[in-house]
Design a protein around this motif. Sequence first.
Motif, mmCIF file in Angstrom:
data_model
loop_
_atom_site.group_PDB
_atom_site.id
_atom_site.type_symbol
_atom_site.label_atom_id
_atom_site.label_comp_id
_atom_site.label_asym_id
_atom_site.label_seq_id
_atom_site.Cartn_x
_atom_site.Cartn_y
_atom_site.Cartn_z
ATOM 1 N N ALA A 31 0.822 -1.212 0.000
ATOM 2 C CA ALA A 31 0.000 0.000 0.000
ATOM 3 C C ALA A 31 0.851 1.255 0.000
ATOM 4 C CB ALA A 31 -0.929 -0.007 1.215
ATOM 5 N N ALA A 32 1.965 1.227 0.740
ATOM 6 C CA ALA A 32 2.743 2.450 0.934
ATOM 7 C C ALA A 32 3.556 2.833 -0.298
ATOM 8 C CB ALA A 32 3.674 2.294 2.130
ATOM 9 N N LEU A 33 4.154 1.859 -0.974
ATOM 10 C CA LEU A 33 5.045 2.197 -2.087
ATOM 11 C C LEU A 33 4.332 2.884 -3.250
ATOM 12 C CD1 LEU A 33 7.565 -0.790 -2.180
ATOM 13 C CD2 LEU A 33 7.902 1.526 -1.295
ATOM 14 N N LEU A 38 3.429 8.107 -5.761
ATOM 15 C CA LEU A 38 2.518 9.179 -6.172
ATOM 16 C C LEU A 38 2.933 10.533 -5.603
ATOM 17 C CD1 LEU A 38 -1.033 7.541 -5.962
ATOM 18 C CD2 LEU A 38 0.109 8.406 -8.010
ATOM 19 N N THR A 39 3.690 10.531 -4.499
ATOM 20 C CA THR A 39 4.181 11.798 -3.958
ATOM 21 C C THR A 39 5.334 12.357 -4.789
ATOM 22 O OG1 THR A 39 5.812 10.776 -2.470
ATOM 23 C CG2 THR A 39 3.558 11.034 -1.638
ATOM 24 N N LEU A 40 5.901 11.504 -5.646
ATOM 25 C CA LEU A 40 7.030 11.918 -6.474
ATOM 26 C C LEU A 40 6.627 12.231 -7.908
ATOM 27 C CD1 LEU A 40 9.599 9.233 -5.229
ATOM 28 C CD2 LEU A 40 9.450 11.622 -4.498
ATOM 29 N N THR A 41 5.563 11.572 -8.412
ATOM 30 C CA THR A 41 5.145 11.785 -9.797
ATOM 31 C C THR A 41 3.700 11.351 -9.979
ATOM 32 O OG1 THR A 41 5.614 11.255 -12.120
ATOM 33 C CG2 THR A 41 5.921 9.496 -10.519
ATOM 34 N N ALA A 167 1.423 7.984 6.658
ATOM 35 C CA ALA A 167 1.000 9.283 7.176
ATOM 36 C C ALA A 167 1.905 9.756 8.306
ATOM 37 C CB ALA A 167 -0.447 9.201 7.659
ATOM 38 N N LEU A 168 2.559 8.801 8.996
ATOM 39 C CA LEU A 168 3.477 9.157 10.076
ATOM 40 C C LEU A 168 4.844 9.588 9.558
ATOM 41 C CD1 LEU A 168 2.715 6.255 12.585
ATOM 42 C CD2 LEU A 168 1.810 8.592 12.618
ATOM 43 N N GLY A 252 -12.988 8.406 -6.270
ATOM 44 C CA GLY A 252 -12.931 9.400 -5.215
ATOM 45 C C GLY A 252 -12.434 8.866 -3.890
ATOM 46 N N ILE A 253 -11.536 7.888 -3.929
ATOM 47 C CA ILE A 253 -11.019 7.250 -2.719
ATOM 48 C C ILE A 253 -9.749 7.955 -2.272
ATOM 49 C CG2 ILE A 253 -10.039 5.105 -1.812
ATOM 50 C CD1 ILE A 253 -11.894 3.571 -3.626
ATOM 51 N N ASP A 254 -9.659 8.247 -0.976
ATOM 52 C CA ASP A 254 -8.471 8.899 -0.452
ATOM 53 C C ASP A 254 -7.419 7.853 -0.063
ATOM 54 O OD1 ASP A 254 -9.393 7.765 1.896
ATOM 55 O OD2 ASP A 254 -10.065 9.666 2.765
ATOM 56 N N THR A 255 -6.343 8.307 0.570
ATOM 57 C CA THR A 255 -5.236 7.407 0.905
ATOM 58 C C THR A 255 -5.678 6.281 1.819
ATOM 59 O OG1 THR A 255 -3.609 9.172 0.640
ATOM 60 C CG2 THR A 255 -2.964 7.293 1.994
ATOM 61 N N TYR A 256 -6.430 6.596 2.866
ATOM 62 C CA TYR A 256 -6.889 5.556 3.784
ATOM 63 C C TYR A 256 -7.870 4.616 3.091
ATOM 64 C CZ TYR A 256 -8.911 3.337 7.895
ATOM 65 O OH TYR A 256 -9.349 2.421 8.809
ATOM 66 N N GLY A 257 -8.733 5.170 2.250
ATOM 67 C CA GLY A 257 -9.698 4.354 1.529
ATOM 68 C C GLY A 257 -9.038 3.384 0.562
ATOM 69 N N PHE A 258 -7.896 3.789 -0.007
ATOM 70 C CA PHE A 258 -7.180 2.893 -0.904
ATOM 71 C C PHE A 258 -6.691 1.657 -0.142
ATOM 72 C CE2 PHE A 258 -3.154 1.633 -3.068
ATOM 73 C CZ PHE A 258 -3.720 1.199 -4.260
ATOM 74 N N GLY A 259 -6.221 1.850 1.069
ATOM 75 C CA GLY A 259 -5.822 0.707 1.887
ATOM 76 C C GLY A 259 -6.989 -0.223 2.158
ATOM 77 N N LEU A 260 -8.169 0.341 2.400
ATOM 78 C CA LEU A 260 -9.361 -0.479 2.625
ATOM 79 C C LEU A 260 -9.766 -1.225 1.353
ATOM 80 C CD1 LEU A 260 -11.553 1.890 4.841
ATOM 81 C CD2 LEU A 260 -10.193 -0.093 5.551
ATOM 82 N N LEU A 261 -9.567 -0.601 0.202
ATOM 83 C CA LEU A 261 -9.889 -1.255 -1.059
ATOM 84 C C LEU A 261 -9.019 -2.499 -1.248
ATOM 85 C CD1 LEU A 261 -11.724 -0.797 -3.570
ATOM 86 C CD2 LEU A 261 -9.755 0.269 -4.660
#
Length: 431
Positions: A31-33, A38-41, A167-168, A252-261
């Motif tokens: 999930a994190a990678l 996405l934070t880079l490109t 997020a941490l 329309g899924i945010d970062t936390y929602g993507f983990g749930l997906l």
Amino acid sequence: MTPGIRKLPTGFGRLWTAQTVSSLGDGVSHAALPLLALTLTRDPMALAAVTAAGTLPWLLFGVLGGALVDRWDRRRVMWIADAARAVLLAIAAAAAVLDVLSISLLAAVAFLLGLGGLFFDTAATAYLPDLLGRDPALLERANSRLRGAQTAMSGFAGPPAGSVLLALGRTVPLLADAVSFLVSALLVRTLPTMPRPVPEVRESLLRQARAGASYVFRDRVLLGLALRPAVGNVAFLAVETVLALFAHERLGIDTYGFGLLLTAEATGGLLGAGIASYLGRRLGTGTALTCTAAVEGLAILGLAAAPNPYVAGLALAICGAGMGATMVLAPSLRQAIVPAPLMGRVASTSRMLAMCAAPIGAFLGGWLATTYDIRTPLYAAAGLLLAMTAVTASMTSNRRVEAALRAAAPAGGPDHPASKDPAQEKAADLL
């Protein structure tokens, strides 16, 4: 294959624990990678490059890696590979702290992690039949537990944890995965050493690797088992490459929602692994494999047409169930019918075909999303999965599977995995 009455050995518990811990770390990174990238490109092709890099070692070294595993102590290969991956992730975390993390560096890390995974996975696949005496029923039970734990950790628990840890701070999920590899290495190091199935020979590495590949391509059941994940990986990597972007832009899924997906997919995978043995007994292994492949294709089609996150989550859960059952039935069958001297090479050849297809899927997904629409890779993936189901159904039919199991049955008994039998003599002819 029917359930056996023999108990799994104590060593399997340590192997299961090691892979469970490592799978939790993998789930965090899974999930994190993509979110870190996405934070880079936001370039789909750059994201595809990172995804594809992790699969390239199988393209470059897959069969040779299997030949080396058949020469080396498989337990030692496993713990060294995990220790090396722990060090690599610690280096990546240091790069994030120093603010020198880039897409190219992420791709390099993905490549080296893939190389470590090549050796660990091949060695583990070859080690398990020796540990369990090549008993088909024990192999099915063991793979069900391994797959269930892997799915629960890498998909169910890991992705939400990965989103939270990211997020941490950017280094936190990388360090978490590094710790998981270190713990796995320490546990694997305590496993019993298994004797090599045959004395070491002085054949060239290339000749031994070629013998393993030939064994797969000459056997219709093994070839069918290898083609399923090969075509499947083209489809699944096409989806995975754009899934984070698809979830953000279309659902329309945010970062936390993507983990749930991703957790929804893992939940289905856990269910599929749990019912795999039942499906194999009820339908026959061959028919069960055909049905699960069809389910995967239809589920991806549903994901492509999903109007909201809830339908998308359901589609991924159904797809995960098909994948979970397949990943128990197919490896168990392969481990039961392949002679011990060729196990590493056959496993690596089969995995290489699957992993070599993955970069094609990754770049296909990026290209289709860039050229057409973000949903297009998903529709293309569904079509590929359904076509693969039709092509390989006869290769792994119940009749062929039962014939292969009967041919492998006189393997000297579960307590003598390296004993001579007609299958080993066939392997010797290839060598």
